[in-house]
Enzyme design. Structure first.
Site, PDB file in Angstrom:
ATOM      1  N   LYS A 235       3.524  46.870  49.694  1.00  5.38           N
ATOM      2  CA  LYS A 235       3.380  46.162  48.416  1.00  5.38           C
ATOM      3  C   LYS A 235       4.757  46.065  47.776  1.00  5.38           C
ATOM      4  CE  LYS A 235       0.128  44.439  45.692  1.00  5.38           C
ATOM      5  NZ  LYS A 235      -1.166  43.821  46.008  1.00  5.38           N
TER       6      LYS A 235
ATOM      7  N   ASP B 226       0.184  38.378  44.071  1.00  2.00           N
ATOM      8  CA  ASP B 226      -0.633  39.354  43.323  1.00  2.00           C
ATOM      9  C   ASP B 226      -0.473  38.930  41.867  1.00  2.00           C
ATOM     10  OD1 ASP B 226      -2.031  42.202  43.683  1.00  2.00           O
ATOM     11  OD2 ASP B 226      -0.780  42.387  41.914  1.00  2.00           O
TER      12      ASP B 226
HETATM   13  P1  NDP Z   1      -3.356  36.854  38.103  1.00  2.00           P
HETATM   14  O1  NDP Z   1      -1.970  37.071  37.624  1.00  2.00           O
HETATM   15  O2  NDP Z   1      -3.736  35.543  38.670  1.00  2.00           O
HETATM   16  O3  NDP Z   1      -4.400  37.186  36.945  1.00  2.00           O
HETATM   17  C1  NDP Z   1      -4.437  38.439  36.330  1.00  2.00           C
HETATM   18  C2  NDP Z   1      -5.429  38.369  35.186  1.00  2.00           C
HETATM   19  O4  NDP Z   1      -5.576  39.678  34.628  1.00  2.00           O
HETATM   20  C3  NDP Z   1      -4.976  37.487  34.045  1.00  2.00           C
HETATM   21  O5  NDP Z   1      -6.097  36.938  33.414  1.00  2.00           O
HETATM   22  C4  NDP Z   1      -4.256  38.454  33.124  1.00  2.00           C
HETATM   23  O6  NDP Z   1      -4.241  38.036  31.775  1.00  2.00           O
HETATM   24  C5  NDP Z   1      -5.102  39.695  33.290  1.00  2.00           C
HETATM   25  N1  NDP Z   1      -4.254  40.898  33.098  1.00  2.00           N
HETATM   26  C6  NDP Z   1      -3.135  41.234  33.784  1.00  2.00           C
HETATM   27  N2  NDP Z   1      -2.606  42.383  33.326  1.00  2.00           N
HETATM   28  C7  NDP Z   1      -3.421  42.764  32.339  1.00  2.00           C
HETATM   29  C8  NDP Z   1      -3.393  43.874  31.465  1.00  2.00           C
HETATM   30  N3  NDP Z   1      -2.429  44.811  31.527  1.00  2.00           N
HETATM   31  N4  NDP Z   1      -4.413  43.959  30.570  1.00  2.00           N
HETATM   32  C9  NDP Z   1      -5.388  43.016  30.531  1.00  2.00           C
HETATM   33  N5  NDP Z   1      -5.449  41.939  31.327  1.00  2.00           N
HETATM   34  C10 NDP Z   1      -4.477  41.817  32.213  1.00  2.00           C
HETATM   35  O7  NDP Z   1      -3.606  38.046  39.159  1.00  2.00           O
HETATM   36  P2  NDP Z   1      -4.726  38.131  40.291  1.00  2.00           P
HETATM   37  O8  NDP Z   1      -5.972  37.494  39.815  1.00  2.00           O
HETATM   38  O9  NDP Z   1      -4.106  37.707  41.564  1.00  2.00           O
HETATM   39  O10 NDP Z   1      -4.923  39.722  40.395  1.00  2.00           O
HETATM   40  C11 NDP Z   1      -5.895  40.420  39.604  1.00  2.00           C
HETATM   41  C12 NDP Z   1      -6.171  41.779  40.254  1.00  2.00           C
HETATM   42  O11 NDP Z   1      -6.688  41.575  41.584  1.00  2.00           O
HETATM   43  C13 NDP Z   1      -4.989  42.702  40.417  1.00  2.00           C
HETATM   44  O12 NDP Z   1      -5.420  44.035  40.303  1.00  2.00           O
HETATM   45  C14 NDP Z   1      -4.556  42.452  41.849  1.00  2.00           C
HETATM   46  O13 NDP Z   1      -3.821  43.552  42.381  1.00  2.00           O
HETATM   47  C15 NDP Z   1      -5.907  42.310  42.520  1.00  2.00           C
HETATM   48  N6  NDP Z   1      -5.917  41.621  43.802  1.00  2.00           N
HETATM   49  C16 NDP Z   1      -5.412  40.354  43.933  1.00  2.00           C
HETATM   50  C17 NDP Z   1      -5.446  39.717  45.149  1.00  2.00           C
HETATM   51  C18 NDP Z   1      -5.028  38.288  45.312  1.00  2.00           C
HETATM   52  O14 NDP Z   1      -5.229  37.745  46.395  1.00  2.00           O
HETATM   53  N7  NDP Z   1      -4.474  37.648  44.293  1.00  2.00           N
HETATM   54  C19 NDP Z   1      -5.944  40.396  46.364  1.00  2.00           C
HETATM   55  C20 NDP Z   1      -6.556  41.679  46.101  1.00  2.00           C
HETATM   56  C21 NDP Z   1      -6.496  42.264  44.874  1.00  2.00           C
HETATM   57  P3  NDP Z   1      -3.137  36.991  31.250  1.00  2.00           P
HETATM   58  O15 NDP Z   1      -3.641  35.640  31.642  1.00  2.00           O
HETATM   59  O16 NDP Z   1      -3.134  37.234  29.788  1.00  2.00           O
HETATM   60  O17 NDP Z   1      -1.857  37.373  31.918  1.00  2.00           O
END
Ligand code: NDP
Length: 449
Positions: free
Chosen positions: A129, A169
């Site tokens: 990662k 991510d």
């Molecule tokens: P994105 O950046 O596309 O979206 C993240 C979302 O979570 C946004 O809505 C963001 O809000 C919100 N967010 C981020 N940080 C915080 C925080 N500290 N408090 C509250 N809300 C928060 O990321 P992903 O959707 O890709 O990833 C989401 C999760 O899924 C992570 O844990 C990631 O590690 C996991 N994941 C992702 C994969 C992938 O293929 N993308 C694969 C497997 C796991 P805002 O819009 O305000 O920033």
């Protein structure tokens, strides 16, 4: 925290002492060690060969300076990371996160989780990662491009389709992967498609990769429901987050007959009793990188926007935390239980605190950990690598069927393993043991390295 097996407790103490201040990494290690006591009792060779101590120590940790120039000409500085955790099963594989909260402990927790998740997929990929404390929010495209180019100027020497293959991510989507791949191509003079996944469809990407993590989580829950002869049909669902994982989890839940009534971003959550309007959500969050307040403003009085509450207050039968680590705590779990929630499945990585997991499980809520429920993203990345290696491109239907099959097989492996080790129905035990044994056996076979 529950006690660990006598051979594992000193290993955990050593991890804490060797990695001070990395709370999320300690949490991720503890969760796995809690589950694998019975395997260690039955297989002394794992501890004799120090497999677990070696597993907890990354093979390589890279930390580097990332200088870049903002639009006003001012020099900015960030820190870049890549933790190449374990390559027993294949090249290091795992995403890059760009978020101001990123530090070594976050990357190590994510890299550690990734080892077991990748093993569970049954595909030949190791765990790694990376990321940076860079915050893409509020930056222009040109600033994001200059940052990505500077980041890759250092990172490229550690990557390769047979060495280390990053993906996206939090904060890293198609735009960032494009800039990163473009710069890698330029400085290496190689069109090495298999070096990054999450690419665009016209330049080596796979169909379904964008949707894969969210779809995969929904498929996994559909398998959990099918176990009890049920389905998503008519179920009320809450999904936290409004990013890549959340959006496509919502899409698939809707396709399977469920109704997602709430989602969130880092400023608040929206509650829409008619079901989240996905076209509008995509327009605001995917196309414009906007805020959920706009969703509430555009739809009007039907929608409630809450900026200072918890999305877990919204009643639901199924909850899918899809935002970030430790977002579902004990108070949230208590609300979900009180409101009659029956299933919690993690779309995000480690979004549920250990205390919340214990509360949910003891209340009889079925709980699916991220390393099983969100493995569809990395599994489809591995399918993208397969297509790149064979210079092929598969149809949406075929790729989605492959994804659904992989999620079914992870679901079955979790349940069968949990049953074998005396914890029927416990997806945490099943995922940790099944993921661990495959990596541990490979490490034994490969010698002391
Ligand atoms: P994105 O950046 O596309 O979206 C993240 C979302 O979570 C946004 O809505 C963001 O809000 C919100 N967010 C981020 N940080 C915080 C925080 N500290 N408090 C509250 N809300 C928060 O990321 P992903 O959707 O890709 O990833 C989401 C999760 O899924 C992570 O844990 C990631 O590690 C996991 N994941 C992702 C994969 C992938 O293929 N993308 C694969 C497997 C796991 P805002 O819009 O305000 O920033």
């Amino acid at each position: 925290m529950p006690d660990l097996h006598e051979k594992l407790a000193p290993i955990f103490d050593e991890v804490v002492a060797r990695n001070p201040g990395e709370a999320e990494f300690h949490q991720a290690v503890h969760e796995v060690l809690e589950s694998i006591g019975p395997v260690v009792s039955a297989n002394p060779e794992y501890t004799d060969a120090e497999v677990i101590r070696r597993l907890c120590e990354p093979e390589r940790q890279i930390i580097f300076r990332v200088p870049w120039t903002d639009d006003s000409g001012k020099v900015q500085l960030n820190r870049g990371f890549r933790v190449e955790f374990n390559s027993a099963l294949g090249p290091y594989k795992g995403g890059l996160r760009f978020h101001p909260s990123v530090y070594l402990g976050i990357i190590k927790f994510l890299g550690f989780e990734q080892i077991f998740k990748n093993s569970l997929t049954g595909m030949p990929i190791g765990g790694g990662k990376g990321g940076s404390d860079f915050d893409p929010k509020g930056k222009s495209d040109a600033e994001v491009m200059r940052f990505c180019q500077s980041f890759m100027t250092e990172l490229y020497r550690h990557l390769g389709e047979y060495t280390d293959v990053p993906a996206g991510d939090i904060g890293v989507g198609g735009r960032e992967i494009g800039y990163l791949f473009g710069h890698y191509k330029r400085i290496t003079n190689r069109y090495e498609s298999g070096v990054l996944t999450g690419k665009g469809l016209t330049w080596g990407g796979s169909r379904v990769r964008v949707e894969a993590t969210g779809y995969g989580t929904a498929f996994f829950v559909a398998d959990m429901l099918a176990q009890e002869g049920s389905s998503f049909e008519g179920r009320q669902v809450v999904v936290s987050g409004a990013g890549n994982v959340a959006i496509y989890a919502i899409e698939k839940v809707h396709q399977m007959g469920g109704k997602v009534v709430a989602c969130s971003d880092s400023n608040g959550y929206v509650m829409d009793p008619a079901g989240i309007d996905l076209d509008l959500l995509k327009e605001i969050k995917e196309a414009k990188r906007g805020r959920l307040t706009e969703y509430a403003e555009r739809i009007g009085s039907r929608v409630k926007y809450v900026s200072d509450g918890s999305i877990w207050d919204v009643p639901c039968e199924i909850a899918l935390p899809c935002a970030t680590q430790n977002e579902l705590n004990a108070a949230g779990a208590e609300r979900l239980i009180a409101n009659g929630c029956q299933i919690v499945a993690e779309g995000a990585n480690m979004p549920t605190t250990p205390e919340a997991i214990r509360l949910l499980q003891s209340a009889g809520v079925k709980f699916a950990p991220g390393k099983a429920a969100n493995a569809g993203g990395v599994a489809t990345s591995a399918l993208e690598m397969q297509q790149n290696a064979s210079r092929d491109s598969w149809s949406f239907e075929y790729t989605e069927e492959r994804l659904a099959e992989i999620m079914r097989s992870i679901h079955t492996r979790c349940l069968e393993t949990a049953e074998t080790f005396g914890a029927p129905g416990d997806y945490v035990v099943g995922a940790n043991i099944a993921g661990f044994t495959q990596v541990a056996d490979a490490m034994l076979a490969l010698g002391i390295i």
